[in-house]
Design a protein around this motif. Structure first.
Motif, mmCIF file in Angstrom:
data_model
loop_
_atom_site.group_PDB
_atom_site.id
_atom_site.type_symbol
_atom_site.label_atom_id
_atom_site.label_comp_id
_atom_site.label_asym_id
_atom_site.label_seq_id
_atom_site.Cartn_x
_atom_site.Cartn_y
_atom_site.Cartn_z
ATOM 1 N N VAL A 106 109.329 -30.195 13.582
ATOM 2 C CA VAL A 106 110.303 -29.204 14.056
ATOM 3 C C VAL A 106 109.573 -27.981 14.608
ATOM 4 N N VAL A 107 108.571 -27.512 13.872
ATOM 5 C CA VAL A 107 107.834 -26.316 14.326
ATOM 6 C C VAL A 107 107.096 -26.642 15.625
ATOM 7 N N GLN A 112 106.195 -21.923 20.520
ATOM 8 C CA GLN A 112 105.008 -21.661 21.333
ATOM 9 C C GLN A 112 104.163 -20.654 20.572
ATOM 10 N N PRO A 113 102.872 -20.502 20.949
ATOM 11 C CA PRO A 113 102.019 -19.569 20.200
ATOM 12 C C PRO A 113 102.674 -18.198 20.078
ATOM 13 N N GLY A 114 102.698 -17.681 18.860
ATOM 14 C CA GLY A 114 103.248 -16.343 18.623
ATOM 15 C C GLY A 114 104.723 -16.333 18.244
ATOM 16 N N ASP A 115 105.452 -17.443 18.484
ATOM 17 C CA ASP A 115 106.858 -17.484 18.072
ATOM 18 C C ASP A 115 106.947 -17.371 16.548
ATOM 19 N N VAL A 116 108.093 -16.910 16.085
ATOM 20 C CA VAL A 116 108.230 -16.644 14.648
ATOM 21 C C VAL A 116 108.948 -17.784 13.923
ATOM 22 N N VAL A 117 108.361 -18.166 12.789
ATOM 23 C CA VAL A 117 108.996 -19.065 11.820
ATOM 24 C C VAL A 117 109.290 -18.212 10.588
ATOM 25 N N MET A 118 110.484 -18.325 10.035
ATOM 26 C CA MET A 118 110.878 -17.442 8.918
ATOM 27 C C MET A 118 111.419 -18.250 7.755
ATOM 28 N N SER A 119 111.154 -17.770 6.553
ATOM 29 C CA SER A 119 111.865 -18.299 5.384
ATOM 30 C C SER A 119 111.837 -17.230 4.307
ATOM 31 N N PRO A 120 112.747 -17.324 3.339
ATOM 32 C CA PRO A 120 112.598 -16.452 2.181
ATOM 33 C C PRO A 120 111.276 -16.792 1.491
ATOM 34 N N VAL A 121 110.676 -15.837 0.776
ATOM 35 C CA VAL A 121 109.486 -16.136 -0.041
ATOM 36 C C VAL A 121 109.664 -15.550 -1.444
ATOM 37 N N PRO A 122 109.179 -16.224 -2.503
ATOM 38 C CA PRO A 122 108.496 -17.506 -2.425
ATOM 39 C C PRO A 122 109.438 -18.667 -2.120
ATOM 40 N N SER A 123 108.892 -19.602 -1.310
ATOM 41 C CA SER A 123 109.600 -20.844 -1.042
ATOM 42 C C SER A 123 108.546 -21.931 -0.838
ATOM 43 N N PHE A 124 108.950 -23.052 -0.261
ATOM 44 C CA PHE A 124 108.021 -24.180 -0.117
ATOM 45 C C PHE A 124 106.856 -23.780 0.808
ATOM 46 N N VAL A 125 105.626 -23.935 0.312
ATOM 47 C CA VAL A 125 104.457 -23.412 1.032
ATOM 48 C C VAL A 125 104.221 -24.087 2.385
ATOM 49 N N ILE A 126 104.732 -25.289 2.567
ATOM 50 C CA ILE A 126 104.498 -26.010 3.830
ATOM 51 C C ILE A 126 105.199 -25.327 5.015
ATOM 52 N N PHE A 127 106.262 -24.537 4.750
ATOM 53 C CA PHE A 127 106.913 -23.825 5.862
ATOM 54 C C PHE A 127 105.894 -22.902 6.546
ATOM 55 N N ALA A 128 105.182 -22.118 5.743
ATOM 56 C CA ALA A 128 104.192 -21.179 6.301
ATOM 57 C C ALA A 128 103.007 -21.938 6.893
ATOM 58 N N MET A 129 102.616 -23.007 6.217
ATOM 59 C CA MET A 129 101.468 -23.806 6.684
ATOM 60 C C MET A 129 101.771 -24.437 8.044
ATOM 61 N N ASN A 134 100.582 -24.571 13.797
ATOM 62 C CA ASN A 134 101.125 -24.714 15.145
ATOM 63 C C ASN A 134 101.093 -23.396 15.921
ATOM 64 N N HIS A 135 100.259 -22.460 15.472
ATOM 65 C CA HIS A 135 100.048 -21.179 16.168
ATOM 66 C C HIS A 135 101.296 -20.317 16.215
ATOM 67 N N ALA A 136 102.248 -20.575 15.320
ATOM 68 C CA ALA A 136 103.415 -19.693 15.240
ATOM 69 C C ALA A 136 103.101 -18.593 14.219
ATOM 70 N N PRO A 163 113.528 -15.074 14.919
ATOM 71 C CA PRO A 163 112.785 -16.318 14.644
ATOM 72 C C PRO A 163 113.290 -17.508 15.451
ATOM 73 N N LYS A 164 112.351 -18.336 15.917
ATOM 74 C CA LYS A 164 112.714 -19.598 16.553
ATOM 75 C C LYS A 164 113.273 -20.555 15.500
ATOM 76 N N VAL A 165 112.607 -20.597 14.338
ATOM 77 C CA VAL A 165 113.020 -21.530 13.286
ATOM 78 C C VAL A 165 113.106 -20.776 11.956
ATOM 79 N N ILE A 166 114.197 -20.993 11.233
ATOM 80 C CA ILE A 166 114.334 -20.467 9.868
ATOM 81 C C ILE A 166 114.430 -21.668 8.932
ATOM 82 N N PHE A 167 113.599 -21.680 7.896
ATOM 83 C CA PHE A 167 113.701 -22.733 6.881
ATOM 84 C C PHE A 167 114.387 -22.158 5.646
ATOM 85 N N LEU A 168 115.428 -22.840 5.186
ATOM 86 C CA LEU A 168 116.109 -22.460 3.944
ATOM 87 C C LEU A 168 116.047 -23.653 2.999
#
Ligand code: PMP
Length: 369
Positions: A106-107, A112-129, A134-136, A163-168
Motif C-alpha cells: 500500500v505504501v 512518492q518520496p517525502g509523502d506522509v504516512v501517519m498512524s497513532p503511536v505506539p502502534s504496529f512498528v511495521i507502519f513506520a518501517m 519506501n522513502h515516505a 497524509p497519503k496513507v493513515i494506518f489505524l
C-alpha cells in the motif's frame, strides 16, 4: 573458509558505500526463538489443530504439484476467504504473504518520496518501517497517557501533514484498545488520502468495518490469519473498492502466495468453526487473566479487545527486571526498549492456555513478592 581480515574489511567498505545509510542504521526485526518456553510474546494462538484438520491438510499438500508456479487466480480460495471472513460481494480482495506484505505494498503504491504516512503511536512498528523503506515520511500521533486515541490531535495532524496513507490498527497493537466507530468515521471524513483499517485482532472483539469495505471510498480493510492459529502460514488479505485493489495488485510480487499456503489455507477454512472456537476460548479467558494480573502488587492492566494484554509494572521491580526474571523461568513475554517512553514500564503478554496463564501468574507472584 573464513575470509581474511583484509577481505572482510574490503567487503565492509563496499557495503558501506553501496547500501542505503538509513538501512544500515536499522536493526533487523527481532524474532524471538525460545524452544521449550511458555511463549506469550508474539500473539500466536496457543492451540494446535485437531487430527481431522491435520489429515485434511496432509491430503491437500500431497495433492499439490510443486513444479508449476502458482496460478494467477485461485477462485476456490477467494470464495472460501469471502465466506469464512464475511467479505462483502462488491469488495475486491488482494492476498499478501502475511498482512505485513500488504502494508508495504500500500505504501509503495501510494507514496512518492517525502509523502506522509501517519498512524497513532505506539502502534504496529511495521507502519513506520514501511514508510521509511519506501522513502515516505512517517508521522506518529501520540496516544493519550492511558493509551486512548487522541482524536483532536489526530485531526490536527491530518490537517497539518495531509497524509497519503493513515494506518489505524483496530484493535491497536501493542496497547489492545479498540478505537470507536465514531472516532474512525471522523478520521475517514478528514483524511485526504487512504485509510487502512488494520483488523489483525478483530477475531477477539465484536466490531468490524469489513461489511463496509466496498462502499468506503477512502478506506480499505486489512486482515490476517496469523492471530487465529495460522501464523506459520503467512497469509493476509486486503478488502476494498475494486479501484483501490487494482492499483495495489500492480505492485504485488506475481507469485507472493505459494501453492502450499493456498492449498493448506483452503483445507483449514473448511474447518473454520475450529478456529472460531479457539478464538472464543482465548477471548473468554482474557478477563480471567486480566483480573488475576491486576490483583498483583503494582500491576495495572489496560483494557484489551485483542489476544494480548498490555500491563504496567509500577512496583519496586521495573518491567525490564520482571521480563528478565520471567525469561530465566522460561516464560517469554514482550518487553519494550527503555527509550520507548510511552511504553517504558510495560510488558505485552499474549493470551495462552489456562495452564500457561497459571505458570505465568505463579512466576509473577514469586517475582513480585
Ligand atoms: N497488523 C498488526 C496490527 C499486527 O499487530 C500484525 C502482527 N504483529 C500484523 C498486522 C502483521 O501480521 P502478519 O504479517 O502475521 O499477517
Amino acid at each position: 573458509m573464513q575470509p581474511s581480515s583484509g577481505e572482510a574489511e574490503a567487503v565492509a567498505l563496499r557495503v558501506a558505500a553501496t547500501v542505503r545509510p538509513d538501512v544500515r542504521g536499522l536493526s533487523a526485526y527481532a524474532v524471538g526463538h525460545a524452544p521449550g518456553a511458555v511463549k506469550l510474546d508474539a500473539m500466536e494462538n496457543p492451540y494446535d489443530l485437531p487430527a481431522e484438520v491435520r489429515d485434511d491438510i496432509a491430503a491437500a499438500v500431497r495433492a499439490t504439484p510443486l513444479n508449476r508456479y502458482p496460478a494467477g487466480r485461485n477462485d476456490a480460495l477467494e470464495a472460501a476467504v469471502r465466506t469464512a471472513f464475511g467479505v462483502p460481494g462488491p469488495a475486491a480482495l488482494l492476498f499478501g504473504n502475511g498482512s505485513d506484505e500488504l502494508i508495504h505494498l500500500v505504501v509503495q503504491a501510494c507514496c512518492q518520496p517525502g509523502d506522509v504516512v501517519m498512524s497513532p503511536v505506539p502502534s504496529f512498528v511495521i507502519f513506520a518501517m514501511a514508510a521509511r523503506l519506501n522513502h515516505a515520511r512517517f508521522v506518529g500521533v501520540p496516544l493519550t497517557p492511558d493509551f486512548e486515541l487522541d482524536l483532536p490531535a489526530m485531526l490536527a495532524a491530518i490537517q497539518a501533514h495531509r497524509p497519503k496513507v493513515i494506518f489505524l490498527a483496530v484493535p491497536n497493537n501493542p496497547t489492545g484498545g479498540r478505537w470507536t466507530d465514531e472516532a474512525i468515521s471522523a478520521i475517514l471524513a478528514a483524511a485526504p488520502g487512504l485509510v487502512v483499517i488494520d483488523e489483525a485482532y478483530q477475531p477477539f472483539c465484536d466490531g468490524t468495518w469489513m461489511p463496509r469495505a466496498a462502499e468506503l471510498d477512502n478506506a480499505v480493510v486489512l486482515r490476517t490469519v496469523s492471530k487465529i492459529g495460522l501464523a506459520g502460514l503467512r497469509f493476509g488479505y486486503l478488502a476494498g473498492a475494486p479501484a483501490w485493489i487494482a492499483e495495489f495488485d500492480k505492485v504485488r510480487p506475481p507469485y507472493n502466495i505459494d501453492v502450499l499456503t493456498q492449498a493448506v489455507l483452503l483445507a483449514v477454512l473448511r474447518h473454520k468453526p475450529v478456529l472460531d472456537g479457539q478464538a472464543a476460548r482465548l477471548r473468554a479467558d482474557r478477563p480471567v487473566l486480566a483480573a488475576a494480573l491486576a490483583a498483583l502488587p503494582g500491576v495495572t492492566v489496560y483494557p484489551s479487545s485483542a489476544n494480548f494484554l498490555l500491563v504496567r509494572f509500577s512496583g519496586k521491580m521495573g518491567a525490564n527486571a520482571v521480563h528478565q526474571a520471567l525469561k530465566t523461568r522460561k516464560i517469554r513475554v514482550r518487553d519494550f526498549p527503555d527509550d520507548d517512553s510511552a511504553l517504558a514500564g510495560c510488558l505485552r503478554i499474549s493470551l495462552g492456555t489456562p495452564d500457561e496463564h497459571a505458570a505465568l501468574l505463579a512466576a509473577l507472584r514469586d517475582i513480585l513478592s
